[in-house]
Design a protein around this motif. Structure first.
Motif, PDB file in Angstrom:
ATOM      1  N   THR A 163      -6.585   6.012   7.840  1.00 28.71           N
ATOM      2  CA  THR A 163      -6.042   6.536   6.580  1.00 28.71           C
ATOM      3  C   THR A 163      -6.692   5.856   5.385  1.00 28.71           C
ATOM      4  O   THR A 163      -7.068   6.515   4.408  1.00 28.71           O
ATOM      5  N   MET A 164      -6.822   4.531   5.465  1.00 27.48           N
ATOM      6  CA  MET A 164      -7.421   3.774   4.363  1.00 27.48           C
ATOM      7  C   MET A 164      -8.850   4.235   4.078  1.00 27.48           C
ATOM      8  O   MET A 164      -9.224   4.469   2.923  1.00 27.48           O
ATOM      9  N   HIS A 165      -9.655   4.372   5.132  1.00 26.57           N
ATOM     10  CA  HIS A 165     -11.055   4.796   4.946  1.00 26.57           C
ATOM     11  C   HIS A 165     -11.130   6.190   4.333  1.00 26.57           C
ATOM     12  O   HIS A 165     -11.933   6.441   3.421  1.00 26.57           O
ATOM     13  N   MET A 166     -10.306   7.104   4.802  1.00 28.13           N
ATOM     14  CA  MET A 166     -10.349   8.470   4.294  1.00 28.13           C
ATOM     15  C   MET A 166      -9.860   8.550   2.853  1.00 28.13           C
ATOM     16  O   MET A 166     -10.396   9.313   2.043  1.00 28.13           O
ATOM     17  N   ARG A 167      -8.862   7.747   2.515  1.00 25.43           N
ATOM     18  CA  ARG A 167      -8.372   7.749   1.135  1.00 25.43           C
ATOM     19  C   ARG A 167      -9.383   7.130   0.168  1.00 25.43           C
ATOM     20  O   ARG A 167      -9.351   7.424  -1.027  1.00 25.43           O
ATOM     21  N   SER A 168     -10.269   6.289   0.685  1.00 27.97           N
ATOM     22  CA  SER A 168     -11.325   5.760  -0.184  1.00 27.97           C
ATOM     23  C   SER A 168     -12.329   6.844  -0.556  1.00 27.97           C
ATOM     24  O   SER A 168     -13.028   6.737  -1.566  1.00 27.97           O
ATOM     25  N   ILE A 169     -12.375   7.913   0.245  1.00 26.07           N
ATOM     26  CA  ILE A 169     -13.237   9.064  -0.041  1.00 26.07           C
ATOM     27  C   ILE A 169     -12.500  10.095  -0.891  1.00 26.07           C
ATOM     28  O   ILE A 169     -13.047  10.678  -1.833  1.00 26.07           O
ATOM     29  N   ASP A 170     -11.230  10.313  -0.577  1.00 28.71           N
ATOM     30  CA  ASP A 170     -10.416  11.321  -1.274  1.00 28.71           C
ATOM     31  C   ASP A 170      -9.011  10.769  -1.447  1.00 28.71           C
ATOM     32  O   ASP A 170      -8.202  10.784  -0.505  1.00 28.71           O
ATOM     33  N   GLU A 221     -11.168  -1.335  13.444  1.00 21.18           N
ATOM     34  CA  GLU A 221     -11.153  -1.099  11.998  1.00 21.18           C
ATOM     35  C   GLU A 221     -11.197   0.385  11.644  1.00 21.18           C
ATOM     36  O   GLU A 221     -11.152   0.759  10.472  1.00 21.18           O
ATOM     37  N   LEU A 222     -11.308   1.243  12.669  1.00 23.31           N
ATOM     38  CA  LEU A 222     -11.347   2.696  12.449  1.00 23.31           C
ATOM     39  C   LEU A 222     -10.089   3.376  12.974  1.00 23.31           C
ATOM     40  O   LEU A 222     -10.012   4.605  12.966  1.00 23.31           O
ATOM     41  N   SER A 223      -9.126   2.594  13.435  1.00 24.72           N
ATOM     42  CA  SER A 223      -7.959   3.149  14.115  1.00 24.72           C
ATOM     43  C   SER A 223      -6.694   2.963  13.297  1.00 24.72           C
ATOM     44  O   SER A 223      -6.681   2.331  12.245  1.00 24.72           O
ATOM     45  N   LEU A 265      -3.981  13.322   8.694  1.00 23.35           N
ATOM     46  CA  LEU A 265      -4.259  13.285   7.261  1.00 23.35           C
ATOM     47  C   LEU A 265      -4.007  14.666   6.680  1.00 23.35           C
ATOM     48  O   LEU A 265      -4.385  15.679   7.279  1.00 23.35           O
ATOM     49  N   ILE A 266      -3.363  14.691   5.511  1.00 23.23           N
ATOM     50  CA  ILE A 266      -3.056  15.974   4.876  1.00 23.23           C
ATOM     51  C   ILE A 266      -3.396  15.915   3.394  1.00 23.23           C
ATOM     52  O   ILE A 266      -3.340  14.850   2.772  1.00 23.23           O
ATOM     53  N   PHE A 306       0.825  -1.211   0.000  1.00 24.39           N
ATOM     54  CA  PHE A 306       0.000   0.000   0.000  1.00 24.39           C
ATOM     55  C   PHE A 306       0.862   1.265   0.000  1.00 24.39           C
ATOM     56  O   PHE A 306       0.517   2.266   0.639  1.00 24.39           O
ATOM     57  N   PHE A 307       1.971   1.207  -0.722  1.00 27.54           N
ATOM     58  CA  PHE A 307       2.846   2.373  -0.806  1.00 27.54           C
ATOM     59  C   PHE A 307       2.170   3.563  -1.474  1.00 27.54           C
ATOM     60  O   PHE A 307       2.637   4.700  -1.355  1.00 27.54           O
ATOM     61  N   ASP A 308       1.048   3.325  -2.179  1.00 25.46           N
ATOM     62  CA  ASP A 308       0.386   4.456  -2.823  1.00 25.46           C
ATOM     63  C   ASP A 308      -0.315   5.377  -1.827  1.00 25.46           C
ATOM     64  O   ASP A 308      -0.850   6.417  -2.217  1.00 25.46           O
ATOM     65  N   TYR A 309      -0.291   5.057  -0.528  1.00 24.26           N
ATOM     66  CA  TYR A 309      -0.695   6.025   0.486  1.00 24.26           C
ATOM     67  C   TYR A 309       0.189   7.267   0.403  1.00 24.26           C
ATOM     68  O   TYR A 309      -0.212   8.354   0.803  1.00 24.26           O
ATOM     69  N   SER A 310       1.410   7.068  -0.089  1.00 27.95           N
ATOM     70  CA  SER A 310       2.368   8.165  -0.233  1.00 27.95           C
ATOM     71  C   SER A 310       2.556   8.499  -1.707  1.00 27.95           C
ATOM     72  O   SER A 310       3.042   7.666  -2.472  1.00 27.95           O
TER      73      SER A 310
END
Length: 462
Positions: free
Chosen positions: A338-345, A331-333, A394-395, A49-53
């Motif tokens: 980060t995963m949940h928020m990136r699924s939105i944006d 599952e929210l921690s 998150l930024i 999941f390096f695409d988080y960055s």
């Protein structure tokens, strides 16, 4: 198998000389080994999941193994190690690929070795609770096994259901449970290792707790972990608590009071109200307030309720955690937030840091310049025996220069940064070379075959 199907697409193409073709011939002759040649499979197993960055995405997205293998026995692991050492072919280890920093990405091509079939639970010591388990065992399955013994793991990532135990030890650092048990490299977690070396004649050797420290959190650069001995703790019937607060500073006070109280906690997360608006509503519907998510023992519920009432916050007892599977507070921690928020944006990325004390001063200083570009996510942790607050804010991605400027401001505010936008062990940590890790690589992988490019100390040594 048709060797004409073998087409390298690695960023650094593997040589196609006679030596390499001999390597292919030899590795195909091994017993108890599955081999994957298809480009789609090689690409799939060359990613995490390096695409988080966005930084790592740009750096690693073209990296691809030239060959993927899955050993079905310990002997096959030794045989692959010997061949890679003999032919000087890079070897990168992979568990479930749930990391975020490119730990299992083969930046020099070569072989990716999947460890998921080496997954037995070898031994449970009922007198101590210590468990010995093979590298590819999933943490979720291991924890289920332990719960039947009246125990559970001390530390787990938010990806616990899918992450492998050796992947967590080699590539992780902490997570759920860190509020009580600190971090993986703290003494008392990893008690022993079995590893395969990449010397001229590969060996399977046993390391005690002291010798194993250099292999812990080394991204698989200095030994192939085949089995581990871990400590565990007595199982507790954790209850889920949500606390809503209008003021973020007041919510931080509740977090600190909760972690310092005489109660057993396994999770203490604080999320900005804007995060709560977008993630799954497993902690309750958004109420326009910042929210703490806690896992607490039954006898600590009333104490947390009293702390929240004193602060004028709203307290919600969500009941026992064991009734939930895949939709609980865990599952929210941590990086699931980060995963949940990136699924939105998908334009969101993140940082990781340990905040200085008093934490609110650092947050206010950072907010003064970056408030419109940062959403705070805090985790209670124990660091060197002291209750502290880690941050995974998150930024919005605005380019690398902006990111570097933000990180500079965080450091100037006193935060200790653990940079998730770099590929080496050291730069993702304190930035300091661990001589023990380098010495272990010199001893167990003298040709630098394992996961090249990930241990900066080795690059400087060579």
């Amino acid at each position: 198998m048709n060797e004409n199907l073998f087409i390298s697409c690695s960023l650094y193409p593997m040589r196609k000389d006679s030596s390499f073709h001999s390597f292919l011939k030899d590795i195909k002759s091994l017993q108890s080994l599955e081999i994957f040649f298809k480009s789609s499979e090689r690409k799939r197993y060359s990613r995490d999941f390096f695409d988080y960055s966005p930084v790592l995405k740009e750096l690693l997205h073209e990296c691809c193994a030239d060959l993927v293998v899955k050993p079905l026995s310990a002997n096959a692991i030794v045989s692959v190690a010997e061949l890679c050492q003999r032919y000087k072919v890079p070897l990168t280890l992979r568990g479930s690929g749930t990391g975020n920093y490119g730990q299992c990405v083969p930046i020099n091509g070569g072989v990716v070795m999947l460890m998921t079939s080496i997954n037995k639970i070898r031994n449970f010591d009922s007198s101590t609770g210590d468990v010995t388990v093979e590298a590819g065992c999933l943490l979720g399955e291991l924890n289920k096994y332990l719960l039947n013994k009246g125990r559970h793991l001390k530390l787990m990532p938010s990806t616990c259901r899918t992450a492998s135990v050796a992947g967590f030890i080699a590539g992780g650092s902490g997570g759920i449970g860190s509020v009580r048990w600190g971090f993986l490299r703290d003494p008392g977690h990893l008690l022993a290792l079995e590893i395969v070396t990449l010397e001229k004649c590969s060996r399977k050797i046993q390391l005690d707790a002291s010798s194993a420290e250099a292999i812990n959190h080394a991204y698989g650069t200095n030994g192939i972990i085949t089995a581990l001995k871990l400590s565990t703790c007595i199982a507790i019937d954790w209850h889920e608590i949500a606390i809503d607060c209008n003021s973020f500073s007041k919510a931080m006070e509740i977090l600190l009071s909760s972690t310092q109280a005489a109660v057993d906690l396994f999770l203490c997360t604080l999320l900005d109200k804007k995060i709560i608006e977008h993630i799954p509503s497993w902690s309750g519907e958004p109420r326009g307030k910042h929210r703490l998510l806690l896992l607490v023992s039954p006898n600590g519920i009333t104490t947390l309720e009293r702390i929240s009432q004193k602060a004028g916050a709203d307290f919600y007892n969500l009941g026992p955690e064991k009734e939930k599977e895949g939709n609980g507070l865990r599952e929210l921690s941590w990086n699931h937030t980060t995963m949940h928020m990136r699924s939105i944006d998908s334009n969101l990325t993140y940082l990781q840091m340990l905040l200085p004390q008093p934490e609110i001063n650092a947050i206010n200083a950072i907010n003064a310049k970056w408030g419109d570009n940062i959403l705070w996510h805090l985790e209670g942790v124990r660091q060197q025996g002291v209750q502290r607050i880690a941050a995974l804010p998150l930024i919005q991605w605005q380019g690398q220069k902006k990111l570097e400027s933000l990180m500079k401001d965080c450091k100037e505010a006193g935060a200790v940064l653990f940079n998730p936008h770099v590929i080496t062990v050291e730069d993702g940590g304190l930035g300091v070379i661990d001589s023990d890790q380098v010495q272990a690589k010199k001893q167990y992988d003298p040709q630098g075959i394992l996961n090249p490019g990930k241990l900066r100390g080795w690059q400087q040594f060579t």
